[in-house]
Design an enzyme around this catalytic site. Sequence first.
Site, PDB file in Angstrom:
ATOM      1  N   THR A 153       0.905  -1.146   0.000  1.00  0.00           N
ATOM      2  CA  THR A 153       0.000   0.000   0.000  1.00  0.00           C
ATOM      3  C   THR A 153       0.946   1.197   0.000  1.00  0.00           C
ATOM      4  O   THR A 153       2.042   1.124   0.580  1.00  0.00           O
ATOM      5  CB  THR A 153      -0.913   0.050   1.242  1.00  0.00           C
ATOM      6  OG1 THR A 153      -0.097   0.144   2.397  1.00  0.00           O
ATOM      7  CG2 THR A 153      -1.813  -1.174   1.347  1.00  0.00           C
ATOM      8  N   HIS A 154       0.565   2.260  -0.653  1.00  0.00           N
ATOM      9  CA  HIS A 154       1.437   3.446  -0.806  1.00  0.00           C
ATOM     10  C   HIS A 154       2.774   3.084  -1.453  1.00  0.00           C
ATOM     11  O   HIS A 154       3.771   3.761  -1.246  1.00  0.00           O
ATOM     12  CB  HIS A 154       1.707   4.128   0.538  1.00  0.00           C
ATOM     13  CG  HIS A 154       0.492   4.290   1.398  1.00  0.00           C
ATOM     14  ND1 HIS A 154      -0.302   5.411   1.363  1.00  0.00           N
ATOM     15  CD2 HIS A 154      -0.092   3.431   2.289  1.00  0.00           C
ATOM     16  CE1 HIS A 154      -1.311   5.262   2.217  1.00  0.00           C
ATOM     17  NE2 HIS A 154      -1.215   4.060   2.780  1.00  0.00           N
ATOM     18  N   SER A 275      17.181  -0.088 -26.876  1.00  0.00           N
ATOM     19  CA  SER A 275      17.474   1.347 -26.899  1.00  0.00           C
ATOM     20  C   SER A 275      18.397   1.633 -28.076  1.00  0.00           C
ATOM     21  O   SER A 275      19.224   0.798 -28.439  1.00  0.00           O
ATOM     22  CB  SER A 275      18.148   1.743 -25.589  1.00  0.00           C
ATOM     23  OG  SER A 275      18.931   2.899 -25.776  1.00  0.00           O
ATOM     24  N   LYS A 281      19.871  -2.227 -22.862  1.00  0.00           N
ATOM     25  CA  LYS A 281      18.492  -2.004 -22.434  1.00  0.00           C
ATOM     26  C   LYS A 281      17.489  -3.031 -22.978  1.00  0.00           C
ATOM     27  O   LYS A 281      17.587  -3.460 -24.114  1.00  0.00           O
ATOM     28  CB  LYS A 281      18.007  -0.604 -22.845  1.00  0.00           C
ATOM     29  CG  LYS A 281      18.629   0.536 -22.094  1.00  0.00           C
ATOM     30  CD  LYS A 281      18.383   0.476 -20.589  1.00  0.00           C
ATOM     31  CE  LYS A 281      16.961   0.801 -20.194  1.00  0.00           C
ATOM     32  NZ  LYS A 281      16.623   2.210 -20.381  1.00  0.00           N
ATOM     33  N   GLU A 288       4.213   0.368 -21.429  1.00  0.00           N
ATOM     34  CA  GLU A 288       4.224   1.838 -21.354  1.00  0.00           C
ATOM     35  C   GLU A 288       3.246   2.448 -22.353  1.00  0.00           C
ATOM     36  O   GLU A 288       2.550   3.417 -22.053  1.00  0.00           O
ATOM     37  CB  GLU A 288       5.636   2.362 -21.623  1.00  0.00           C
ATOM     38  CG  GLU A 288       6.598   2.083 -20.481  1.00  0.00           C
ATOM     39  CD  GLU A 288       8.026   2.383 -20.872  1.00  0.00           C
ATOM     40  OE1 GLU A 288       8.533   3.438 -20.482  1.00  0.00           O
ATOM     41  OE2 GLU A 288       8.645   1.575 -21.605  1.00  0.00           O
TER      42      GLU A 288
END
Length: 458
Positions: A153-154, A275, A281, A288
Site C-alpha cells: 500500500t502506498h 534502446s 536495455k 508503457e
Amino acid sequence: MDLCRGRFTEEIDKLVRDFTSSIKLDKKLYKYDIAGSTAHVKMLSKCGIIKEIEAEKVLCALKEIEKDIEKGKLNFNQKEDIHLAIEEEVIKRAGEVGEKLHTARSRNDQIALDERLYLREEIGQIIVLINDFQKTLLGLAEKNLQVIMPGYTHLQYAQPILFSHHLLAYFWMLERDKERFKDSSRRVNVMPLGAGALAGTSLRIDREYVAKLLAFPKVSENSLDTVGDRDYIIEFLSAAAILMMHLSRLSEDFILWSSPAFSFIQVSDAFATGSSIMPQKKNPDVAELIRGKTGKVYGHLVSLLTTMKALPLSYNRDMQEDKLPLFETIEVVKTSLKLYAKMFSHIKIDKDSMRKEAEKGFFAATDLADYLVEKGVPFRKAHQLIGAIIKYCLEEGKGFEGLTLSDYQKFSSSFGKDVFGRIKLDSCVFNKESAGGTGKKSLARQIKEAKKAISLKL
Ligand code: ARG
C-alpha cells in the site's frame, strides 16, 4: 451527381466539401450501411411502398457493391459520407429504382443504425478478448500457486501476499469491465431506423420488421431522441476508459516488476524493445504504450461528452465528430487486450526474488498484532505494543526473528512460544483465510469462482 443540392444554384465550395466530408472515417461502416439498406428495402417492399421487382434490383445492386468494396474496386474518397456514396452507387447500377432506396429514411437515422450495428459487433468481440485475457491471468495464477510476493500500500511493503492473488485482482477488474460492456450493449441494441430526419414518417413503414431482420430486440420510442442520441457511444467510451484504466494500472505494476530494482518478472524478448544508444536495455514499451494510450481513450470520452453537451434537439452535424473517438478507442482496446493476453503468457516469474523482497521489513507486524488480539489484548493496545517492539528492533538492528521469548514478554506477558510460528513468511500468507483473502483455501475458492466467471455464456 449530388443527391442533396436540388435547391442550390451554385456548386459547393471545395473547402466546404472537404471540411464537411466524413467518408475517410465512416467508410469503415460500409458493411453495416449495406446491411441496413438491405433490411430497409425489404421492409419497403413488404409494406407495398416499393414493388417487389424494384426491391430485387436494389438488393442486387447492394450485394454487388458490397463485393466490389471488399475487392477494393470502389474508391469513395471524394464523396461526402458512406451513406451518400453507397446510395449514389445503387442509383448508378440499378437505375431509376435506385432512387427509391432512401424512401422514408434520412441519413440521421441511417448513421445511428450503422453505428449501432457496428458497435454491437465490436462489443461482442471485445467481451471475448477480455475473457481470453482473463483466462491467461487465471492460467498464470494457477501455475504459480505458492509464489509469495510483497503486497503494497502506498508502494511501501505492507503485508506478504500470493502472486496469484495479485494477478486475480486484475481478473475481477476485468470481470466488471465485461459486465459493463454487456450491460451497455443492451442500450446499443435498439433499432433507430424509421425515425427519419427527426419526426418519423407519414409513409406506412414497419419498423418492427426491420428490427426483426437485423436482430434488434426492440425499436426506439422517440424519433427526436433517436436521431439526437449518442449515449450508446458515450457509454461504450466510458466502459472503455475504465477498462483502459485497469490495463494501465496493470502496466504500471508490470513495469515496476520487470525493472531491475524489483526483478520479479521477465518479459520474453519478443515483447521487449531495445534502446538506440544503450545496448544493454530491455524496455517494457508495450506496457508503457498501453499506459500512454489510456490518456487518449479518456480524451475521446471527454471529447464526445463535450460535443454533445450543448446540442439542441435533435440531430446536429457536430455529432459527426463521434467517429474518431469511437473508432480509435475500439482499436486501442482490442489491440491492448490482444497484446496483454499474449505477453502475459510469455513472462518468466522470479519467485526467489519476490520471496526475498517479501521477507524484508516487518512483514509480520499486523500478524503479531492479531496474535495478541487472539490472546485477548484489545487491537489498539496490540498495535501500540507491536509498534514499540518495532522501535526496539530498529534500535537493536534486529528483526522479529532475532528476538527471544523473554524479549517479547518484556512488552507483554501475553506472548507465548507459539509467537515464533506467527512470524514465518508462509504462515503470514497462508493464514489469511477470510473470504477474499490471500490464504490458500481462500485462493482456491477464488479460483473456483473465477473459473465459473469465464465459462459463463458471453
Ligand atoms: N455523416 C453524418 C454523421 O456522421 C450523417 C449525415 C447526417 N447529415 C446531415 N446533414 N443531416 O453524422
